[in-house]
Design an enzyme around this catalytic site. Structure first.
Site, PDB file in Angstrom:
ATOM      1  N   GLU A 148       4.507 -69.139  41.949  1.00 26.11           N
ATOM      2  CA  GLU A 148       5.125 -70.300  42.585  1.00 26.11           C
ATOM      3  C   GLU A 148       6.040 -69.866  43.725  1.00 26.11           C
ATOM      4  OE1 GLU A 148       7.931 -74.105  41.237  1.00 26.11           O
ATOM      5  OE2 GLU A 148       7.988 -72.242  40.087  1.00 26.11           O
ATOM      6  N   GLU A 247       8.320 -82.035  37.090  1.00 27.14           N
ATOM      7  CA  GLU A 247       9.320 -81.009  36.827  1.00 27.14           C
ATOM      8  C   GLU A 247      10.750 -81.566  36.872  1.00 27.14           C
ATOM      9  OE1 GLU A 247      10.233 -76.357  37.948  1.00 27.14           O
ATOM     10  OE2 GLU A 247       9.904 -77.801  39.547  1.00 27.14           O
TER      11      GLU A 247
END
Length: 276
Positions: A148, A247
């Site tokens: 990420e 998230e």
């Protein structure tokens, strides 16, 4: 597109609340945060993995992704001595083992800040060496390693789609993949959709959350500045059918159950409008 619940915001609640809520609110899977008190890899290896498996079976809710805590204290593979880097690698290899044992499809890592004195060469040498070691272990256990990018507020090492492309040129393996948390490109004035076009088949996963310019804060979907209804239309038109974890993190830790419900309801509504 499958929607996942990220469990970091539930860390003051029992882990079972995550599984209960993921099922009753209509999430498709869990992305399990690997920190105490819930799913720290050494605790899992010492026996706590059995509780995670029990919850998966009880609620019929898979843990598709495992995201160990490793960007600050005590683990950050991008900074410190070689002994500290090796300790972080040992820890993350154990995390891959635990991801495999709980039936996850991927484990997520993100290169954090390398320190103010690190040069580009030092940053990339250390990052590639570390991620190559982890990729080799991922190949052995059969788990995807998803890398990420972060915001400029979190890292000086790994921030853009181009960084992912560079990484894949240096490490050639079907077990290392890329993803897009939509906040980093938004706050850095990079195109979110460019990730999909540039990464192609290496684009494996997304973190869906809203944001504001000038901060890395993760905001309730639909309540920040990212044009999210239009984003889902673009994702639909681009044919993205991968996974997307909502998230929510520490900004909603006081009432994670209420906000987890609102988040998935907001996202489902925008997806329906886009034709998902």
């Amino acid at each position: 597109m499958k929607l996942g619940m990220f469990t970091s915001g539930y860390q003051r609640n029992p882990l079972e609340h995550c599984f209960i809520d993921a099922k009753r609110f209509g999430y498709d899977y869990i992305e399990l945060w690997g920190g105490r008190p819930h799913a720290f890899a050494p605790d899992l290896a010492a026996g706590d993995i059995n509780e995670v498996k029990r919850l998966i079976d009880k609620y019929g809710m898979p843990v598709r992704g495992y995201t160990p805590e490793h960007n600050a204290y005590p683990y950050n593979f991008m900074i410190g001595s070689e002994a500290q880097r090796e300790d972080a690698v040992k820890y993350l290899k154990l995390c891959l083992d635990m991801a495999k044992e709980m039936g996850a499809d991927y484990m997520l890592v993100s290169p954090a800040n390398a320190g103010y004195l690190a040069t580009y060469k030092e940053i990339w040498d250390r990052m590639v060496r570390t991620l190559r070691e982890l990729t080799e272990h991922a190949e052995k256990v059969g788990i995807k390693l998803v890398v990420e990018t972060l915001t400029q507020y979190e890292t000086n090492a790994f921030k853009s789609a181009n960084d992912l492309i560079e990484l894949f040129q240096r490490i050639d393996s079907p077990f290392i993949m890329g993803m897009c948390d939509i906040v980093p490109p938004f706050v850095q004035h990079e195109s979110i959709m460019a990730y999909i076009e540039k990464l192609g088949s290496k684009m494996y996963h997304m973190h869906i959350i809203d944001g504001e310019q000038g901060t890395d804060s993760h905001i309730m979907p639909g309540e920040g500045s990212i044009p999210m209804p239009e984003l889902f239309c673009e994702l639909k038109d681009a044919g993205y059918e991968g996974t997307a974890t909502i998230e929510l993190v520490l900004g909603y830790i006081n009432e994670p159950r209420m906000y987890a419900r609102r988040a998935v309801n907001n996202v489902r509504a925008m997806m329906a409008q886009a034709g998902y």
